[in-house]
Design a protein around this motif. Structure first.
Motif, short mmCIF file in Angstrom:
data_model
loop_
_atom_site.label_atom_id
_atom_site.label_comp_id
_atom_site.label_asym_id
_atom_site.label_seq_id
_atom_site.Cartn_x
_atom_site.Cartn_y
_atom_site.Cartn_z
N UNK A 147 0.81 -1.22 0.00
CA UNK A 147 0.00 0.00 0.00
C UNK A 147 0.85 1.27 0.00
N UNK A 148 2.09 1.15 -0.49
CA UNK A 148 2.95 2.31 -0.66
C UNK A 148 3.44 2.37 -2.10
N UNK A 149 3.56 3.59 -2.63
CA UNK A 149 3.94 3.75 -4.03
C UNK A 149 5.41 3.48 -4.28
N UNK A 150 6.25 3.62 -3.24
CA UNK A 150 7.69 3.41 -3.40
C UNK A 150 8.19 2.44 -2.33
N UNK A 151 7.77 1.18 -2.39
CA UNK A 151 8.09 0.23 -1.31
C UNK A 151 9.57 -0.07 -1.18
N UNK A 152 10.31 -0.09 -2.29
CA UNK A 152 11.72 -0.46 -2.23
C UNK A 152 12.52 0.53 -1.38
N UNK A 153 12.13 1.79 -1.39
CA UNK A 153 12.81 2.79 -0.56
C UNK A 153 12.17 2.92 0.81
N UNK A 154 10.84 3.00 0.83
CA UNK A 154 10.13 3.37 2.06
C UNK A 154 10.16 2.29 3.12
N UNK A 155 10.03 1.01 2.72
CA UNK A 155 9.92 -0.05 3.73
C UNK A 155 11.21 -0.22 4.54
N UNK A 156 12.39 -0.37 3.92
CA UNK A 156 13.61 -0.49 4.73
C UNK A 156 13.84 0.72 5.64
N UNK A 157 13.61 1.93 5.11
CA UNK A 157 13.80 3.12 5.94
C UNK A 157 12.85 3.14 7.12
N UNK A 158 11.60 2.74 6.90
CA UNK A 158 10.61 2.75 7.98
C UNK A 158 10.95 1.71 9.04
N UNK A 159 11.35 0.52 8.61
CA UNK A 159 11.66 -0.56 9.56
C UNK A 159 12.86 -0.19 10.43
N UNK A 160 13.95 0.21 9.79
CA UNK A 160 15.16 0.54 10.55
C UNK A 160 14.95 1.80 11.38
N UNK A 161 14.29 2.81 10.80
CA UNK A 161 14.06 4.06 11.52
C UNK A 161 13.21 3.85 12.76
N UNK A 162 12.19 2.99 12.69
CA UNK A 162 11.32 2.74 13.83
C UNK A 162 12.09 2.08 14.97
N UNK A 163 12.97 1.13 14.64
CA UNK A 163 13.76 0.46 15.68
C UNK A 163 14.70 1.45 16.36
N UNK A 164 15.37 2.29 15.58
CA UNK A 164 16.29 3.28 16.15
C UNK A 164 15.54 4.26 17.06
N UNK A 165 14.40 4.76 16.59
CA UNK A 165 13.63 5.73 17.37
C UNK A 165 13.14 5.11 18.68
N UNK A 166 12.58 3.91 18.60
CA UNK A 166 12.08 3.25 19.81
C UNK A 166 13.21 2.94 20.78
N UNK A 167 14.37 2.51 20.27
CA UNK A 167 15.50 2.17 21.13
C UNK A 167 15.97 3.39 21.91
#
Length: 533
Positions: free
Chosen positions: A231-251
């Protein structure tokens, strides 16, 4: 036999989710009710070592997240976790894995709804039975079912609107912990508390606190961005950034919360040792600590957050679980009805199933108090397939274009698999006995239905590709029984247990790679899945 390529879906999902929406979807799934209690329980178990527990938890989850970040970019579709298992070990494992994922997702909204009702019981004391350790009354059960219904209704909106609602919630869920950190550190006067009550905690607590204190539970949820990949127009860029960014922010938030919590303690709070740390406040440990420091504004803020944080997490797990069900129907691991979409291109039947089964999880059975540990164990079990799938695809499709390519996969993936198994082991035998018993019963019922009721082709069941699950699950079950955590026999001592689980994980990983699809089978499976995207 019908294959995934033969599917004609009810429609296509809308690709309205952007990078911020995906990032906040994973972030709000991670920062739920766990942060309100995690620092307190970790302190009781590990003392000052609890800071190390959060750091270790972040490292472990990041290792796993990096594996999923590369895989997610290869499977830019909603419910991608189901597709990964098909690509590595075929349809047999895919069918098993989709229902393991469902068992990991479906209880979380129910747990979060009960957390909200439990807090509300402080002011509306008819939701819980007095002296019953949190057992729901009939009004409490109905209230939880209604809350789950609200989460389901919100999930039927256009995904862009849903993520806009979630983004507002996530800003709150980020700012409140940051305000709590600043307020506690500013009010702290006992900076030598790290040396307080020596001898009342052990180094081993730093590891057992990972599941027992809800640390790993608090880090769970980074995969929501993957679940929304279609459900994202640019999954190849957005998904890795979102996954890694969320872990860093939560940590960052979790580690600072633990530091602030410990720094705000007074020596008198630890007079009877770290394990006996307690507060009289009804609104939770952070609110109780804030009250002792005269921070009434913070106690009020935390009480409001006790409704917002669980609600946001439950909302996103309802979203992720419905996408897992959508992919299950798409890959014929479940009924085709699961692919039905409403006018907003939302898998409404999957949302309905999440609501109905979530309500069933609210029924007060004896193991309910262990549900958080169960969620941790079964979710991390599903995490373990990610590193395996990554290694299989690296071997079978070395020339495949990878939008995100993780460096050092030959080291990171095995470490992630080992860490997943260690977390399951540290959850303890009592929880793992329940989990693996449930898995065993479910698998036997599924096999009986497949062979004797559906009478499908034995070869298509995929025994050759799923046999490695027996030493994986059975070995962890046996090691948990022999260990000294959560009701184990205590035959294996601390240190030795880490070594043995590590060595066994390596053996299982070798078996998994030998049992996987070959290169031509993986290519064929990937081609079939591309026809359904």
């Amino acid at each position: 036999m019908s294959t995934p390529s033969s599917l004609t879906l009810e429609g296509k999902l809308r690709r309205d989710a952007g990078i911020v929406g995906l990032l906040f979807a994973s972030t709000t799934s991670m920062i739920g009710s766990g942060w309100l209690f995690g620092a307190y329980h970790a302190s009781r178990i590990a003392g000052p070592y609890s800071i190390g527990s959060w750091v270790l938890g972040a490292i472990i989850i990041m290792l796993i997240a990096l594996c999923f970040a590369e895989l997610a970019a290869l499977f830019p579709r909603s419910g991608a976790l189901v597709h990964m298992s098909h690509a590595s070990h075929g349809e047999g494992l895919g069918r098993i894995w989709c229902w393991l994922l469902f068992l990991a997702y479906v209880p979380v909204p129910a747990v979060e709804a009960e957390a909200i009702v439990t807090y509300a019981n402080n002011y509306l004391p008819w939701f819980l039975r007095p002296g019953s350790s949190g057992l729901l009354t009939l009004p409490g059960f109905v209230a939880c079912a209604v809350l789950l219904g609200v989460m389901a209704l919100l999930n039927l909106m256009v995904v862009r609107w849903l993520l806009n609602v979630n983004s507002t919630i996530t800003w709150w869920k980020i700012l409140v912990p940051l305000a709590t950190i600043a307020g506690l550190i500013a009010a702290s006067t006992h900076w030598d508390v790290l040396q307080a009550a020596p001898g009342t905690y052990k180094l081993s607590g730093m590891f057992t606190a990972l599941p027992a204190a809800g640390i790993v539970f608090s880090y769970l949820g980074f995969r929501t961005a993957i679940d929304l990949g279609g459900e994202t127009a640019n999954p190849h860029r957005d998904i890795p950034l979102a996954v890694i960014g969320a872990v860093v922010l939560a940590a960052i938030i979790y580690i600072l919360l633990q530091v602030a919590f410990i720094m705000a303690l007074a020596p008198g709070d630890l007079a009877h040792g770290w394990a006996n740390l307690s507060f009289k406040g009804e609104m939770g440990p952070f609110a109780g600590l804030a009250a002792t420091l005269g921070l009434g504004w913070m106690a009020t803020l935390l009480y409001i957050d006790a409704y917002v944080s669980p609600g946001g997490t439950g909302l996103m797990y309802m979203t992720g679980g419905s996408r897992i069900l959508f992919a299950s129907g798409e890959m014929q691991a479940g009924p085709r009805a699961l692919t039905r979409l409403n006018g907003n291109k939302i898998p409404w039947f999957g949302v309905l199933v999440m609501w109905v089964v979530g309500v069933l999880f609210l029924l007060p059975f004896p193991a309910w108090q262990q549900m958080v540990n169960y969620i941790t164990s079964v979710t991390v079990l599903t995490y373990g397939l990610g590193p395996v799938a990554l290694m299989v695809l690296r071997r079978n499709l070395p020339d495949l274009q990878r939008p995100f390519r993780m460096s050092g996969a030959g080291i990171v993936a095995p470490l992630a698999f080992i860490c997943s198994n260690l977390i399951i082991y540290w959850t303890g035998f009592k929880t793992n006995n329940f989990l693996f018993s449930l898995v065993a019963i479910g698998f036997v019922l599924y096999a009986l239905h497949y062979h004797f009721i559906a009478r499908r082709n034995v070869h298509d069941f995929g025994w050759r590709h799923i046999a490695w699950l027996l030493p994986w699950f059975g070995g962890l079950w046996a090691l948990s029984w022999l260990g000294g955590i959560g009701g184990g026999r205590g035959v294996i001592g601390f240190g030795w247990d880490i070594l043995i689980v590590t060595l066994w994980s390596i053996v299982v990983l070798v078996l998994a790679l030998r049992s996987s699809l070959d290169a031509s089978e993986t290519s064929r499976m990937m081609a079939n899945m591309n026809k359904t995207s």
